[in-house]
Write a protein that holds these residues in place. Structure first.
Motif, PDB file in Angstrom:
ATOM      1  N   TYR A 192       0.821  -1.215   0.000  1.00  0.00           N
ATOM      2  CA  TYR A 192       0.000   0.000   0.000  1.00  0.00           C
ATOM      3  C   TYR A 192       0.852   1.260   0.000  1.00  0.00           C
ATOM      4  N   TYR A 193       1.998   1.224   0.696  1.00  0.00           N
ATOM      5  CA  TYR A 193       2.834   2.423   0.810  1.00  0.00           C
ATOM      6  C   TYR A 193       3.926   2.488  -0.252  1.00  0.00           C
ATOM      7  N   GLN A 194       3.940   1.524  -1.164  1.00  0.00           N
ATOM      8  CA  GLN A 194       4.760   1.558  -2.382  1.00  0.00           C
ATOM      9  C   GLN A 194       6.235   1.869  -2.130  1.00  0.00           C
ATOM     10  N   GLY A 195       6.836   1.151  -1.195  1.00  0.00           N
ATOM     11  CA  GLY A 195       8.265   1.278  -0.963  1.00  0.00           C
ATOM     12  C   GLY A 195       8.696   2.487  -0.169  1.00  0.00           C
ATOM     13  N   ALA A 196       7.766   3.179   0.468  1.00  0.00           N
ATOM     14  CA  ALA A 196       8.128   4.348   1.278  1.00  0.00           C
ATOM     15  C   ALA A 196       8.966   3.911   2.480  1.00  0.00           C
ATOM     16  N   ARG A 197       9.874   4.781   2.880  1.00  0.00           N
ATOM     17  CA  ARG A 197      10.750   4.501   4.025  1.00  0.00           C
ATOM     18  C   ARG A 197      10.291   5.335   5.207  1.00  0.00           C
ATOM     19  N   TYR A 198       9.968   4.685   6.304  1.00  0.00           N
ATOM     20  CA  TYR A 198       9.522   5.378   7.508  1.00  0.00           C
ATOM     21  C   TYR A 198      10.540   5.166   8.633  1.00  0.00           C
ATOM     22  N   HIS A 199      10.686   6.161   9.475  1.00  0.00           N
ATOM     23  CA  HIS A 199      11.623   6.041  10.591  1.00  0.00           C
ATOM     24  C   HIS A 199      11.168   6.933  11.732  1.00  0.00           C
ATOM     25  N   GLY A 200      11.686   6.651  12.909  1.00  0.00           N
ATOM     26  CA  GLY A 200      11.308   7.448  14.069  1.00  0.00           C
ATOM     27  C   GLY A 200      12.007   6.964  15.326  1.00  0.00           C
ATOM     28  N   ALA A 201      11.446   7.314  16.459  1.00  0.00           N
ATOM     29  CA  ALA A 201      12.002   6.967  17.765  1.00  0.00           C
ATOM     30  C   ALA A 201      11.060   6.018  18.497  1.00  0.00           C
ATOM     31  N   ILE A 202      11.584   5.377  19.530  1.00  0.00           N
ATOM     32  CA  ILE A 202      10.794   4.405  20.282  1.00  0.00           C
ATOM     33  C   ILE A 202      11.282   4.362  21.721  1.00  0.00           C
ATOM     34  N   GLN A 203      10.352   4.154  22.652  1.00  0.00           N
ATOM     35  CA  GLN A 203      10.725   3.938  24.047  1.00  0.00           C
ATOM     36  C   GLN A 203       9.819   2.854  24.618  1.00  0.00           C
ATOM     37  N   LEU A 204      10.443   1.878  25.284  1.00  0.00           N
ATOM     38  CA  LEU A 204       9.742   0.717  25.804  1.00  0.00           C
ATOM     39  C   LEU A 204      10.083   0.497  27.274  1.00  0.00           C
ATOM     40  N   LEU A 205       9.161  -0.117  28.000  1.00  0.00           N
ATOM     41  CA  LEU A 205       9.395  -0.542  29.374  1.00  0.00           C
ATOM     42  C   LEU A 205       9.516  -2.057  29.394  1.00  0.00           C
ATOM     43  N   ILE A 206      10.490  -2.576  30.134  1.00  0.00           N
ATOM     44  CA  ILE A 206      10.706  -4.018  30.225  1.00  0.00           C
ATOM     45  C   ILE A 206       9.911  -4.569  31.394  1.00  0.00           C
ATOM     46  N   GLU A 207       9.099  -5.582  31.137  1.00  0.00           N
ATOM     47  CA  GLU A 207       8.333  -6.201  32.207  1.00  0.00           C
ATOM     48  C   GLU A 207       9.260  -6.967  33.155  1.00  0.00           C
ATOM     49  N   PRO A 208       8.793  -7.247  34.383  1.00  0.00           N
ATOM     50  CA  PRO A 208       9.656  -7.907  35.379  1.00  0.00           C
ATOM     51  C   PRO A 208      10.221  -9.241  34.924  1.00  0.00           C
ATOM     52  N   THR A 209       9.479 -10.004  34.116  1.00  0.00           N
ATOM     53  CA  THR A 209       9.992 -11.291  33.658  1.00  0.00           C
ATOM     54  C   THR A 209      11.111 -11.145  32.642  1.00  0.00           C
ATOM     55  N   GLY A 210      11.261  -9.956  32.060  1.00  0.00           N
ATOM     56  CA  GLY A 210      12.257  -9.758  31.015  1.00  0.00           C
ATOM     57  C   GLY A 210      11.841 -10.345  29.682  1.00  0.00           C
ATOM     58  N   ARG A 211      10.598 -10.787  29.559  1.00  0.00           N
ATOM     59  CA  ARG A 211      10.143 -11.457  28.341  1.00  0.00           C
ATOM     60  C   ARG A 211       9.213 -10.592  27.494  1.00  0.00           C
ATOM     61  N   ARG A 212       8.972  -9.368  27.905  1.00  0.00           N
ATOM     62  CA  ARG A 212       8.130  -8.469  27.112  1.00  0.00           C
ATOM     63  C   ARG A 212       8.566  -7.035  27.340  1.00  0.00           C
ATOM     64  N   MET A 213       8.626  -6.276  26.259  1.00  0.00           N
ATOM     65  CA  MET A 213       8.881  -4.846  26.321  1.00  0.00           C
ATOM     66  C   MET A 213       7.700  -4.155  25.644  1.00  0.00           C
ATOM     67  N   SER A 214       7.147  -3.143  26.263  1.00  0.00           N
ATOM     68  CA  SER A 214       6.002  -2.460  25.670  1.00  0.00           C
ATOM     69  C   SER A 214       6.130  -0.960  25.867  1.00  0.00           C
ATOM     70  N   GLY A 215       5.656  -0.212  24.881  1.00  0.00           N
ATOM     71  CA  GLY A 215       5.728   1.239  24.961  1.00  0.00           C
ATOM     72  C   GLY A 215       5.140   1.894  23.735  1.00  0.00           C
ATOM     73  N   LYS A 216       5.809   2.951  23.264  1.00  0.00           N
ATOM     74  CA  LYS A 216       5.278   3.746  22.167  1.00  0.00           C
ATOM     75  C   LYS A 216       6.355   4.068  21.131  1.00  0.00           C
TER      76      LYS A 216
END
Length: 252
Positions: A192-216
């Motif tokens: 759908y986006y026909q080869g467009a290149r997207y980029h940005g920043a990310i920040q995640l929190l690591i859950e206590p088990t160390g098996r999941r990171m979630s954020g925005k």
């Protein structure tokens, strides 16, 4: 003032375990899993009194094994759940207001820097993010199986080619339970986006088990406005052998 963890205490009592028994069971669970821990009665007391808001990953995994419950059901402070994305009314999108801005409870969590497998964050993870398409007037999910390689406090993330037509890369830095960095996705030429290149920043929190990171994530849209949305990484396998990578070189 600390808040006692009455949930954990109730679960322990429901298992007919004293605090000494619970500590012993956690040590035995760690031995069975190949992740020895030094749990003792005093540590169980500190969890139940609320002096320790959340366990280290090695203890969190042992707690899940002993109780048969996810760490999120044991009364500990946890990072924010996977958020939802919605149109922002100006051609872009953002995390829904009811969730945006919510942080971890009781001062945050101290994740174990040794990572998901008790050594590092090396391995195969499932990357999942959500975005809003103004052209299609709906929310969509992007998924990739990715290989994570750790060098000190830095994580290099690369998607497996067979998991998506749109290659994804991320360069991240781990600071205790917070992961911060950048992402780049090259969309498919025939998509759908026909080869467009997207980029940005990310920040995640690591859950206590160390098996999941979630954020925005944050990035620019087609109208050059700044968009945001939820992103998570879920641990799948600590191995990075050719056979393991071949197993995950497919669509999630």
């Amino acid at each position: 003032m600390t808040q006692p963890n009455s949930t954990l205490r109730a679960v322990r009592m429901g298992l007919l375990l004293s605090q000494d028994d619970m500590a012993r069971a956690l040590r035995e669970a760690g031995e069975r899993a190949g992740e020895p821990n030094g749990c003792n009665k005093r540590l169980v007391q500190r969890w139940e009194s609320g002096d320790v808001a959340a366990p280290r990953p090695v203890y969190a995994r042992a707690l899940e094994s002993v109780t048969g419950l996810p760490i999120s059901a044991l009364g500990f402070a946890l990072p924010v759940p996977m958020a939802r994305v919605a149109e922002d009314g100006s051609g872009g999108h953002d995390v829904e207001p009811s969730i945006a801005g919510v942080g971890p409870a009781r001062g945050g969590l101290a994740a174990d820097p040794r990572g998901a497998a008790g050594g590092t964050y090396n391995g195969v993870w499932l990357s999942r993010y959500e975005y809003f398409s103004s052209g299609r007037s709906g929310s969509f999910v992007g998924q990739h199986f990715v290989v994570v390689l750790q060098h000190g406090n830095r994580l290099t993330v690369r998607s497996l080619p067979g998991s998506s037509d749109s290659p994804l890369t991320m360069d991240l830095v781990v600071d205790r339970n917070i992961v911060t960095g950048t992402w780049i996705e090259q969309t498919a030429q025939d998509g759908y986006y026909q080869g467009a290149r997207y980029h940005g920043a990310i920040q995640l929190l690591i859950e206590p088990t160390g098996r999941r990171m979630s954020g925005k994530w944050v990035g620019f849209g087609k109208e050059f406005d700044v968009n945001t949305g939820p992103w998570e990484l879920v641990f799948k396998d600590a191995s990075t052998t050719r056979a393991t990578l071949a197993q995950y070189n497919r669509r999630p």
